[in-house]
Design an enzyme around this catalytic site. Structure first.
Site, mmCIF file in Angstrom:
data_model
loop_
_atom_site.group_PDB
_atom_site.id
_atom_site.type_symbol
_atom_site.label_atom_id
_atom_site.label_comp_id
_atom_site.label_asym_id
_atom_site.label_seq_id
_atom_site.Cartn_x
_atom_site.Cartn_y
_atom_site.Cartn_z
ATOM 1 N N GLY A 108 125.888 26.490 -2.974
ATOM 2 C CA GLY A 108 125.978 26.254 -1.536
ATOM 3 C C GLY A 108 127.073 25.258 -1.179
ATOM 4 O O GLY A 108 128.067 25.116 -1.888
ATOM 5 N N ASP A 133 119.712 29.285 3.094
ATOM 6 C CA ASP A 133 119.906 28.656 4.411
ATOM 7 C C ASP A 133 120.966 29.339 5.250
ATOM 8 O O ASP A 133 121.042 29.097 6.455
ATOM 9 C CB ASP A 133 120.318 27.195 4.242
ATOM 10 C CG ASP A 133 119.198 26.346 3.658
ATOM 11 O OD1 ASP A 133 119.400 25.142 3.495
ATOM 12 O OD2 ASP A 133 118.132 26.910 3.350
HETATM 13 O O1 F6P Z 1 119.315 24.636 0.190
HETATM 14 C C1 F6P Z 1 118.249 25.493 0.031
HETATM 15 C C2 F6P Z 1 116.968 24.739 0.156
HETATM 16 O O2 F6P Z 1 115.919 25.585 -0.142
HETATM 17 C C3 F6P Z 1 116.734 24.127 1.536
HETATM 18 O O3 F6P Z 1 116.310 25.088 2.478
HETATM 19 C C4 F6P Z 1 115.683 23.119 1.205
HETATM 20 O O4 F6P Z 1 115.584 22.100 2.179
HETATM 21 C C5 F6P Z 1 116.203 22.563 -0.117
HETATM 22 O O5 F6P Z 1 116.905 23.630 -0.746
HETATM 23 C C6 F6P Z 1 115.105 22.060 -1.026
HETATM 24 O O6 F6P Z 1 115.757 21.385 -2.091
HETATM 25 P P1 F6P Z 1 115.032 21.215 -3.522
HETATM 26 O O7 F6P Z 1 114.997 22.567 -4.153
HETATM 27 O O8 F6P Z 1 115.919 20.252 -4.267
HETATM 28 O O9 F6P Z 1 113.657 20.680 -3.250
#
Ligand code: F6P
Length: 337
Positions: A108, A133
């Site tokens: 991303g 996202d």
């Molecule tokens: O960037 C994708 C995502 O799923 C976001 O929608 C979410 O806030 C974040 O990653 C969660 O991050 P992690 O997987 O580090 O908890």
């Protein structure tokens, strides 16, 4: 040529389809050598790799997650604790020692930012945008998004029955750290009555007013979809804050559901499989043509690419003029204002 592939940042459906698209195109069409790098940029720091061949790239098209593993390692964020050796220098040295001609970075916003910095350090890099996202600037859509919207919409559909049976308000929190794309698309597809997006802000009094108006019009239940990135007092969890506010003011029983990581799980949708395959193939074509320092992208129905330097550090956010918002408002959906 020899290329290395890594996946970085949050996992999402379609990464394996991308790895397969890059790898099989490279091996079968261009006769290149391909290695997989484990755990994102950590694998480059430790030379933690595997060699790909046609066989090892089979059977992964429909797999969720990433067979290479991932991490949120940001090598430019801080120097190594020990000594003055910087992580980027180690990565450059390992890239050269591995004999790579190009590094494909699937990820991303953060990943594309790191990819651009590595390109400025002299590595040949191609970025492939990835995230549920859908907030990577420069591409109309990212793989992972369609699957997440499908999962969230199916969940919202299921909540309609309990809302109408119990005459309750159901609050659904979906992912989308900065951008409200999943909330907007799944909310509209799921027939939500209220949709709250980080980009638009909201007035909780208007939310309650809309729910009471529905009740007065003979609809004593509502579906409220909120993006996890909306503002709340004291950084409270959005679904919890909104649920408590609605029940306290309207007096209607209100329950919440956080969809969380289910939106990133499971097999990619057919749309995401084909999107990932197209982007992966185009990435390999750029490599064959030695067009480095670029991120592949979708512009309308066409696959293309843009300079990584144009992408780094930018977010693609929902704008108030989006036609799903305009149309939703025409049909009585409240977006919080
Ligand atoms: O960037 C994708 C995502 O799923 C976001 O929608 C979410 O806030 C974040 O990653 C969660 O991050 P992690 O997987 O580090 O908890």
């Amino acid at each position: 040529m020899k290329i290395g592939i890594l996946s970085s940042g949050g996992d999402c459906p379609g990464i394996n389809a991308t790895i397969r698209g890059v790898g099989k195109t490279a091996i079968m069409h261009y006769g290149m050598d391909v290695i997989g790098i484990h755990s994102g940029f950590i694998g480059l720091l430790n030379k933690d790799i595997q060699t790909f061949d046609e066989r090892s790239l089979s059977g992964i098209l429909n797999l969720g997650g990433t067979i290479l593993g991932t991490s949120r390692e940001k090598p430019f964020r801080k120097l190594l604790a020990s000594g003055d050796t910087e992580k980027p220098q180690i990565i450059k040295q390992n890239y050269e020692e591995l004999g790579l001609d190009c590094l494909v970075c699937i990820g991303g916003n953060g990943t594309q930012k790191t990819a651009n910095l590595l390109a400025r350090l002299g590595l040949n890099v191609i970025g492939v945008p990835k995230t549920i996202d859908n907030d990577v600037w420069g591409t109309d859509i990212t793989f992972g998004f369609d699957t997440a919207v499908n999962i969230a919409t199916e969940s919202i559909d299921r909540l309609h029955s309990t809302a109408s049976s119990h005459k309750r308000v159901m609050v659904v929190e979906v992912m989308g750290h900065h951008a409200g794309w999943i909330a907007l698309y799944a909310g509209m597809a799921g027939g939500a009555d209220v949709i709250l997006l980080p980009e638009l802000g909201y007035d909780i009094n208007k939310v309650n007013e809309a729910i009471l108006n529905r009740a007065h019009r003979g609809k004593p239940y509502s579906i409220v979809v909120v993006a996890e990135g909306i503002d709340t007092p004291d950084k409270k969890r959005p679904s919890d804050y909104i649920t408590k506010e609605i029940e306290a003011v309207t007096g209607i029983e209100t329950r919440d559901t956080v969809l969380g990581y289910t939106q990133r799980g499971g097999n990619p949708s057919p749309f995401d499989r084909n999107l990932a395959t197209r982007l992966g193939g185009h990435a390999t074509e750029l490599i064959a043509n030695r067009q480095f320092g670029r991120m592949v992208c979708m512009k309308g129905a066409s696959v293309g690419s843009i300079p990584l330097s144009e992408v780094a550090g930018k977010l693609k956010l929902v704008t108030p003029e989006h036609d799903l918002i305009i149309q939703g408002k025409r049909m009585g959906v409240t977006f919080g204002k």
